[in-house]
Design an enzyme around this catalytic site. Structure first.
Site, mmCIF file in Angstrom:
data_model
loop_
_atom_site.group_PDB
_atom_site.id
_atom_site.type_symbol
_atom_site.label_atom_id
_atom_site.label_comp_id
_atom_site.label_asym_id
_atom_site.label_seq_id
_atom_site.Cartn_x
_atom_site.Cartn_y
_atom_site.Cartn_z
ATOM 1 N N HIS A 145 4.988 -6.657 1.474
ATOM 2 C CA HIS A 145 5.060 -7.110 3.147
ATOM 3 C C HIS A 145 5.980 -8.341 3.172
ATOM 4 O O HIS A 145 6.822 -8.271 4.023
ATOM 5 C CB HIS A 145 3.638 -7.415 3.711
ATOM 6 C CG HIS A 145 3.709 -8.280 4.703
ATOM 7 N ND1 HIS A 145 4.277 -7.700 5.959
ATOM 8 C CD2 HIS A 145 3.278 -9.338 5.283
ATOM 9 C CE1 HIS A 145 4.258 -8.502 6.996
ATOM 10 N NE2 HIS A 145 3.394 -9.707 6.540
ATOM 11 N N ARG A 154 16.218 -11.681 7.329
ATOM 12 C CA ARG A 154 17.597 -12.216 6.158
ATOM 13 C C ARG A 154 18.248 -11.122 5.780
ATOM 14 O O ARG A 154 19.145 -11.308 4.886
ATOM 15 C CB ARG A 154 16.960 -13.320 5.236
ATOM 16 C CG ARG A 154 16.476 -14.460 5.796
ATOM 17 C CD ARG A 154 15.815 -15.329 5.066
ATOM 18 N NE ARG A 154 14.760 -14.640 4.143
ATOM 19 C CZ ARG A 154 13.400 -14.820 4.686
ATOM 20 N NH1 ARG A 154 13.102 -15.285 5.923
ATOM 21 N NH2 ARG A 154 12.535 -14.169 3.930
ATOM 22 N N GLU A 216 -4.323 -7.140 7.347
ATOM 23 C CA GLU A 216 -4.646 -8.256 6.038
ATOM 24 C C GLU A 216 -6.174 -8.209 5.895
ATOM 25 O O GLU A 216 -6.797 -7.657 6.728
ATOM 26 C CB GLU A 216 -4.170 -9.480 6.725
ATOM 27 C CG GLU A 216 -2.511 -9.211 7.168
ATOM 28 C CD GLU A 216 -2.003 -10.752 7.444
ATOM 29 O OE1 GLU A 216 -2.735 -11.712 7.443
ATOM 30 O OE2 GLU A 216 -0.855 -10.838 7.904
ATOM 31 N N ASP A 248 -2.948 -9.380 11.897
ATOM 32 C CA ASP A 248 -2.303 -10.700 12.386
ATOM 33 C C ASP A 248 -0.992 -10.219 13.423
ATOM 34 O O ASP A 248 0.071 -9.741 12.958
ATOM 35 C CB ASP A 248 -1.510 -11.351 11.284
ATOM 36 C CG ASP A 248 -0.624 -12.589 11.530
ATOM 37 O OD1 ASP A 248 -0.822 -13.442 12.570
ATOM 38 O OD2 ASP A 248 0.231 -12.826 10.806
ATOM 39 N N GLN A 255 9.859 -14.032 17.013
ATOM 40 C CA GLN A 255 9.835 -14.793 15.878
ATOM 41 C C GLN A 255 11.123 -14.920 15.374
ATOM 42 O O GLN A 255 11.477 -15.977 14.640
ATOM 43 C CB GLN A 255 8.942 -13.829 14.618
ATOM 44 C CG GLN A 255 8.651 -14.611 13.559
ATOM 45 C CD GLN A 255 7.754 -13.597 12.598
ATOM 46 O OE1 GLN A 255 7.568 -12.717 12.772
ATOM 47 N NE2 GLN A 255 7.616 -14.232 11.327
ATOM 48 N N TYR A 259 11.588 -19.142 14.506
ATOM 49 C CA TYR A 259 10.976 -19.526 13.155
ATOM 50 C C TYR A 259 12.159 -20.424 12.300
ATOM 51 O O TYR A 259 11.465 -20.999 11.517
ATOM 52 C CB TYR A 259 10.664 -18.109 12.489
ATOM 53 C CG TYR A 259 11.602 -17.756 11.518
ATOM 54 C CD1 TYR A 259 11.291 -17.814 10.032
ATOM 55 C CD2 TYR A 259 12.899 -16.869 11.929
ATOM 56 C CE1 TYR A 259 12.328 -17.278 9.233
ATOM 57 C CE2 TYR A 259 13.621 -16.526 11.194
ATOM 58 C CZ TYR A 259 13.547 -16.575 9.785
ATOM 59 O OH TYR A 259 14.417 -15.998 8.870
ATOM 60 N N THR A 272 -4.960 -13.229 16.968
ATOM 61 C CA THR A 272 -5.554 -12.557 15.554
ATOM 62 C C THR A 272 -6.719 -11.793 15.694
ATOM 63 O O THR A 272 -7.553 -12.573 16.124
ATOM 64 C CB THR A 272 -5.357 -13.981 14.696
ATOM 65 O OG1 THR A 272 -4.094 -14.397 14.683
ATOM 66 C CG2 THR A 272 -5.863 -13.262 13.069
#
Length: 323
Positions: A145, A154, A216, A248, A255, A259, A272
């Site tokens: 994940h 990235r 999760e 989540d 984001q 972030y 959540t």
């Protein structure tokens, strides 16, 4: 430790998630008693612990008798605070009460009145958030994940940051937005960078177009420690009550813009969802296994003594669309 061969005198449907080996704890209410109270799930029923205690259900378990007021609380916090040793004894006792060859048949098996008072069909209960949550931390625990999420932001070459193999990577979420499964989640609005390759990065404001979910496990801590006094990894397990399934919710497009450099904010704190039944750590003991080797040796304070420091739990996601 649970015993796979255990059988119950109570009829439990084949394949039920709430077998006598499990016995998760939760908070329920009913139309006739709207006050949320602790319960244990078994088969198609919830054992209402306050009613069970009032009917002398714990007559053969002296250790819980001075603490029975915790079974009248609207959350599991007070019960959890008693410590794992008491959780284990209470769970084992309830398990023995439901065994086919129970040593305490007079408690419930042959007590029709207490069955009628304390055993409530699950179809007749409303589930509530099991704990009052003061804070929570979300960890990048799963390597796959973490890699896949890193690729989104990235690219594959820098998907995992250098610190990933050395320490638990996490962030603090918004405890007030943790809700029980089934609660509606509203798609968030936020700033989105529509063209990251543009010379001038100018965001727009709109509802998220890349709403994501993450399957999760959430763990509840039951033992407090004084501020500034850490708990060693060798004693950490004693501070855990149990686990729940957790979603989540994540707005990936929001984001990606917000972030940097301090991490998740509005894209991760709008909701959540957690399952209402908490599976205790004792119930998970038979599923302990050895995890994958970390490619980097961690510092001594993070080394666990037991090789079996993971749980073999198979999780599956099913999506239902409107189309």
């Amino acid at each position: 430790m649970t015993t796979p061969s255990l059988r119950s005198w109570l009829s439990i449907p084949r394949g039920s998630h709430f077998s006598i080996q499990n016995l998760p704890f939760g908070i329920i209410s009913t139309s006739s008693n709207t006050n949320p109270r602790p319960a244990v799930a078994i088969g198609d029923y919830a054992l209402h612990l306050e009613a069970f205690a009032a009917g002398n259900g714990f007559a053969d378990l002296s250790i819980i008798q001075p603490h029975q007021k915790v079974l009248s609380q609207p959350t599991l916090n007070a019960f959890a605070a008693l410590g794992r040793s008491i959780h284990s004894v209470v769970r084992k006792y309830i398990q023995s009460v439901f065994q086919d060859d129970t040593p305490f048949p007079e408690i419930l098996k042959n007590n029709k009145q207490l069955q009628n008072e304390a055993l409530i069909p699950l179809k007749d209960v409303t589930m509530h958030i099991p704990f009052s949550i003061g804070d929570y931390t979300d960890f990048f625990a799963g390597r796959n994940h973490a890699y896949n999420c890193g690729v989104l932001f990235r690219g594959p070459q820098n998907a995992l940051q250098p610190n990933y193999n050395h320490l638990p990577v996490g962030y603090h979420g918004r405890a007030s937005s943790v809700v029980v499964s089934g609660t509606s989640i509203r798609r968030p609005n936020g700033q989105i960078l529509e063209n990251p390759a543009a010379d001038k990065e100018t965001p727009t404001f709109s509802p998220s177009r890349k709403l994501d979910m993450e399957l999760e496990l959430g763990a509840f801590v039951c033992k407090a420690n004084k501020m500034g006094e850490p708990i060693s990894i060798s004693k950490a397990e004693g501070s855990l009550f149990g686990v729940v399934l957790m979603n989540d919710w994540s707005a990936r497009d929001i984001q990606a813009w917000e972030y940097v450099p301090l991490g998740p904010f509005n894209a991760k704190n709008f909701g959540t969802s957690i399952s209402p039944w908490v599976v205790t750590m004792d119930a998970l003991e038979p599923f302990r296994t050895k995890g994958l080797e970390n490619e980097t040796e961690v510092l001594p304070y993070l080394k666990e003594k037991s090789e079996k420091n993971m749980y073999n739990i198979n999780l599956k996601v099913e999506l239902t669309s409107e189309l």
